[in-house]
Design a protein around this motif. Sequence first.
Motif, PDB file in Angstrom:
ATOM      1  N   ASN A  13       0.834  -1.189   0.000  1.00 39.26           N
ATOM      2  CA  ASN A  13       0.000   0.000   0.000  1.00 39.26           C
ATOM      3  C   ASN A  13       0.883   1.258   0.000  1.00 39.26           C
ATOM      4  O   ASN A  13       1.581   1.528   0.979  1.00 39.26           O
ATOM      5  CB  ASN A  13      -0.904  -0.025   1.236  1.00 39.26           C
ATOM      6  N   ALA A  14       0.830   2.020  -1.083  1.00 42.19           N
ATOM      7  CA  ALA A  14       1.655   3.233  -1.192  1.00 42.19           C
ATOM      8  C   ALA A  14       1.311   4.240  -0.097  1.00 42.19           C
ATOM      9  O   ALA A  14       2.191   4.958   0.392  1.00 42.19           O
ATOM     10  CB  ALA A  14       1.478   3.868  -2.570  1.00 42.19           C
ATOM     11  N   SER A  15       0.056   4.281   0.335  1.00 42.98           N
ATOM     12  CA  SER A  15      -0.349   5.195   1.399  1.00 42.98           C
ATOM     13  C   SER A  15       0.324   4.840   2.731  1.00 42.98           C
ATOM     14  O   SER A  15       0.731   5.726   3.478  1.00 42.98           O
ATOM     15  CB  SER A  15      -1.870   5.171   1.555  1.00 42.98           C
ATOM     16  N   THR A  16       0.442   3.562   3.015  1.00 41.80           N
ATOM     17  CA  THR A  16       1.119   3.122   4.241  1.00 41.80           C
ATOM     18  C   THR A  16       2.590   3.502   4.190  1.00 41.80           C
ATOM     19  O   THR A  16       3.151   3.993   5.181  1.00 41.80           O
ATOM     20  CB  THR A  16       0.949   1.606   4.444  1.00 41.80           C
ATOM     21  N   ARG A  17       3.231   3.290   3.049  1.00 42.01           N
ATOM     22  CA  ARG A  17       4.640   3.685   2.913  1.00 42.01           C
ATOM     23  C   ARG A  17       4.794   5.191   3.119  1.00 42.01           C
ATOM     24  O   ARG A  17       5.730   5.647   3.768  1.00 42.01           O
ATOM     25  CB  ARG A  17       5.199   3.239   1.562  1.00 42.01           C
ATOM     26  N   GLU A  18       3.842   5.964   2.595  1.00 42.85           N
ATOM     27  CA  GLU A  18       3.885   7.418   2.773  1.00 42.85           C
ATOM     28  C   GLU A  18       3.705   7.795   4.240  1.00 42.85           C
ATOM     29  O   GLU A  18       4.384   8.698   4.748  1.00 42.85           O
ATOM     30  CB  GLU A  18       2.811   8.084   1.919  1.00 42.85           C
ATOM     31  N   GLN A  19       2.791   7.116   4.953  1.00 45.21           N
ATOM     32  CA  GLN A  19       2.603   7.383   6.387  1.00 45.21           C
ATOM     33  C   GLN A  19       3.910   7.196   7.147  1.00 45.21           C
ATOM     34  O   GLN A  19       4.241   7.979   8.039  1.00 45.21           O
ATOM     35  CB  GLN A  19       1.551   6.442   6.976  1.00 45.21           C
ATOM     36  N   VAL A  20       4.658   6.148   6.798  1.00 45.69           N
ATOM     37  CA  VAL A  20       5.943   5.874   7.455  1.00 45.69           C
ATOM     38  C   VAL A  20       6.931   7.010   7.171  1.00 45.69           C
ATOM     39  O   VAL A  20       7.596   7.511   8.079  1.00 45.69           O
ATOM     40  CB  VAL A  20       6.505   4.504   7.012  1.00 45.69           C
ATOM     41  N   CYS A  58      14.211  -2.551   9.280  1.00 45.85           N
ATOM     42  CA  CYS A  58      13.107  -2.878   8.367  1.00 45.85           C
ATOM     43  C   CYS A  58      11.790  -2.479   9.029  1.00 45.85           C
ATOM     44  O   CYS A  58      11.584  -2.774  10.211  1.00 45.85           O
ATOM     45  CB  CYS A  58      13.053  -4.376   8.081  1.00 45.85           C
ATOM     46  N   VAL A  59      10.927  -1.836   8.276  1.00 42.09           N
ATOM     47  CA  VAL A  59       9.561  -1.549   8.705  1.00 42.09           C
ATOM     48  C   VAL A  59       8.661  -2.382   7.809  1.00 42.09           C
ATOM     49  O   VAL A  59       8.651  -2.197   6.589  1.00 42.09           O
ATOM     50  CB  VAL A  59       9.223  -0.044   8.573  1.00 42.09           C
ATOM     51  N   LEU A  60       7.938  -3.333   8.405  1.00 39.13           N
ATOM     52  CA  LEU A  60       7.140  -4.279   7.634  1.00 39.13           C
ATOM     53  C   LEU A  60       5.660  -4.129   7.970  1.00 39.13           C
ATOM     54  O   LEU A  60       5.288  -4.110   9.142  1.00 39.13           O
ATOM     55  CB  LEU A  60       7.585  -5.715   7.921  1.00 39.13           C
ATOM     56  N   ASP A  61       4.845  -4.046   6.939  1.00 37.24           N
ATOM     57  CA  ASP A  61       3.401  -3.910   7.093  1.00 37.24           C
ATOM     58  C   ASP A  61       2.769  -5.279   7.298  1.00 37.24           C
ATOM     59  O   ASP A  61       2.744  -6.111   6.390  1.00 37.24           O
ATOM     60  CB  ASP A  61       2.835  -3.232   5.837  1.00 37.24           C
ATOM     61  N   PRO A  85      17.090  -5.126  12.687  1.00 35.14           N
ATOM     62  CA  PRO A  85      15.895  -5.121  13.534  1.00 35.14           C
ATOM     63  C   PRO A  85      14.654  -4.765  12.722  1.00 35.14           C
ATOM     64  O   PRO A  85      14.746  -4.055  11.717  1.00 35.14           O
ATOM     65  CB  PRO A  85      16.195  -4.060  14.595  1.00 35.14           C
ATOM     66  N   VAL A  86      13.511  -5.270  13.183  1.00 37.99           N
ATOM     67  CA  VAL A  86      12.254  -5.081  12.464  1.00 37.99           C
ATOM     68  C   VAL A  86      11.249  -4.346  13.342  1.00 37.99           C
ATOM     69  O   VAL A  86      11.048  -4.692  14.504  1.00 37.99           O
ATOM     70  CB  VAL A  86      11.667  -6.442  12.024  1.00 37.99           C
ATOM     71  N   LEU A  87      10.622  -3.332  12.735  1.00 39.25           N
ATOM     72  CA  LEU A  87       9.493  -2.630  13.330  1.00 39.25           C
ATOM     73  C   LEU A  87       8.268  -3.045  12.528  1.00 39.25           C
ATOM     74  O   LEU A  87       8.196  -2.817  11.324  1.00 39.25           O
ATOM     75  CB  LEU A  87       9.704  -1.113  13.255  1.00 39.25           C
ATOM     76  N   LEU A  88       7.333  -3.699  13.188  1.00 44.43           N
ATOM     77  CA  LEU A  88       6.166  -4.259  12.525  1.00 44.43           C
ATOM     78  C   LEU A  88       4.975  -3.322  12.671  1.00 44.43           C
ATOM     79  O   LEU A  88       4.716  -2.802  13.756  1.00 44.43           O
ATOM     80  CB  LEU A  88       5.846  -5.609  13.157  1.00 44.43           C
ATOM     81  N   LEU A  89       4.256  -3.114  11.581  1.00 43.86           N
ATOM     82  CA  LEU A  89       3.018  -2.341  11.590  1.00 43.86           C
ATOM     83  C   LEU A  89       1.858  -3.322  11.677  1.00 43.86           C
ATOM     84  O   LEU A  89       1.697  -4.162  10.797  1.00 43.86           O
ATOM     85  CB  LEU A  89       2.901  -1.500  10.312  1.00 43.86           C
ATOM     86  N   MET A  90       1.064  -3.229  12.761  1.00 47.34           N
ATOM     87  CA  MET A  90      -0.028  -4.176  12.991  1.00 47.34           C
ATOM     88  C   MET A  90      -1.373  -3.494  12.770  1.00 47.34           C
ATOM     89  O   MET A  90      -1.526  -2.315  13.063  1.00 47.34           O
ATOM     90  CB  MET A  90      -0.019  -4.682  14.431  1.00 47.34           C
ATOM     91  N   GLY A  91      -2.328  -4.276  12.313  1.00 49.32           N
ATOM     92  CA  GLY A  91      -3.671  -3.757  12.116  1.00 49.32           C
ATOM     93  C   GLY A  91      -4.432  -3.538  13.408  1.00 49.32           C
ATOM     94  O   GLY A  91      -5.257  -2.640  13.503  1.00 49.32           O
ATOM     95  N   ARG A  92      -4.152  -4.362  14.421  1.00 46.41           N
ATOM     96  CA  ARG A  92      -4.887  -4.287  15.690  1.00 46.41           C
ATOM     97  C   ARG A  92      -3.927  -4.522  16.852  1.00 46.41           C
ATOM     98  O   ARG A  92      -3.021  -5.345  16.741  1.00 46.41           O
ATOM     99  CB  ARG A  92      -5.966  -5.379  15.768  1.00 46.41           C
ATOM    100  N   PRO A  93      -4.142  -3.852  17.982  1.00 51.74           N
ATOM    101  CA  PRO A  93      -3.291  -4.100  19.150  1.00 51.74           C
ATOM    102  C   PRO A  93      -3.344  -5.564  19.603  1.00 51.74           C
ATOM    103  O   PRO A  93      -2.372  -6.087  20.140  1.00 51.74           O
ATOM    104  CB  PRO A  93      -3.868  -3.180  20.235  1.00 51.74           C
ATOM    105  N   GLN A  94      -4.478  -6.241  19.336  1.00 53.72           N
ATOM    106  CA  GLN A  94      -4.624  -7.649  19.745  1.00 53.72           C
ATOM    107  C   GLN A  94      -3.660  -8.558  18.988  1.00 53.72           C
ATOM    108  O   GLN A  94      -3.496  -9.724  19.346  1.00 53.72           O
ATOM    109  CB  GLN A  94      -6.063  -8.123  19.512  1.00 53.72           C
ATOM    110  N   ASP A  95      -3.048  -8.060  17.924  1.00 57.62           N
ATOM    111  CA  ASP A  95      -2.100  -8.866  17.147  1.00 57.62           C
ATOM    112  C   ASP A  95      -0.687  -8.846  17.718  1.00 57.62           C
ATOM    113  O   ASP A  95       0.238  -9.368  17.100  1.00 57.62           O
ATOM    114  CB  ASP A  95      -2.074  -8.396  15.689  1.00 57.62           C
ATOM    115  N   ALA A  96      -0.510  -8.243  18.888  1.00 58.94           N
ATOM    116  CA  ALA A  96       0.829  -8.150  19.483  1.00 58.94           C
ATOM    117  C   ALA A  96       1.464  -9.531  19.660  1.00 58.94           C
ATOM    118  O   ALA A  96       2.673  -9.686  19.491  1.00 58.94           O
ATOM    119  CB  ALA A  96       0.771  -7.409  20.815  1.00 58.94           C
TER     120      ALA A  96
END
Length: 133
Positions: A13-20, A58-61, A85-96
């Motif tokens: 998603n180009a919008s997600t990359r832009e948000q980052v 790495c920032v991974l969606d 190191p990886v920073l993960l973008l999650m859809g929901r906090p419950q996915d921790a």
Amino acid sequence: MQSTATVLVYSDNASTREQVRLATGRRPAADAPEIEFVECATLPAVLKELDRGGIDVCVLDGEAVPAGGMGVCRQIKDEIFHCPPVLLLMGRPQDAWLATWSRAEAAVTLPVDPVEFAGALAALLRSRSAVEA
């Protein structure tokens, strides 16, 4: 600390990359290096960039399709020698718990909160430079 850091951003998603990019700005914190981005929209592109080297974080969606960032994270942790190191973008906090399963060093929820994201990215960059020192 090095003067420039390279951050790989993976999302279909180009919008997600832009948000980052917007949340990071030129640097995520005053004591962090300036950031150069490498953007990838597919898993093969991620693997190619990691094989090339020079990636600091790495920032991974986690919501990317068809290869989600959590699975990609677990794969690169298994396959890439000295994986950044990886920073993960999650859809929901419950996915921790899935972020833990993937072996990501940090995780934040979508949409990207600039303060939370910049703090997590800066912490990973600091830990990376401490290891290299």
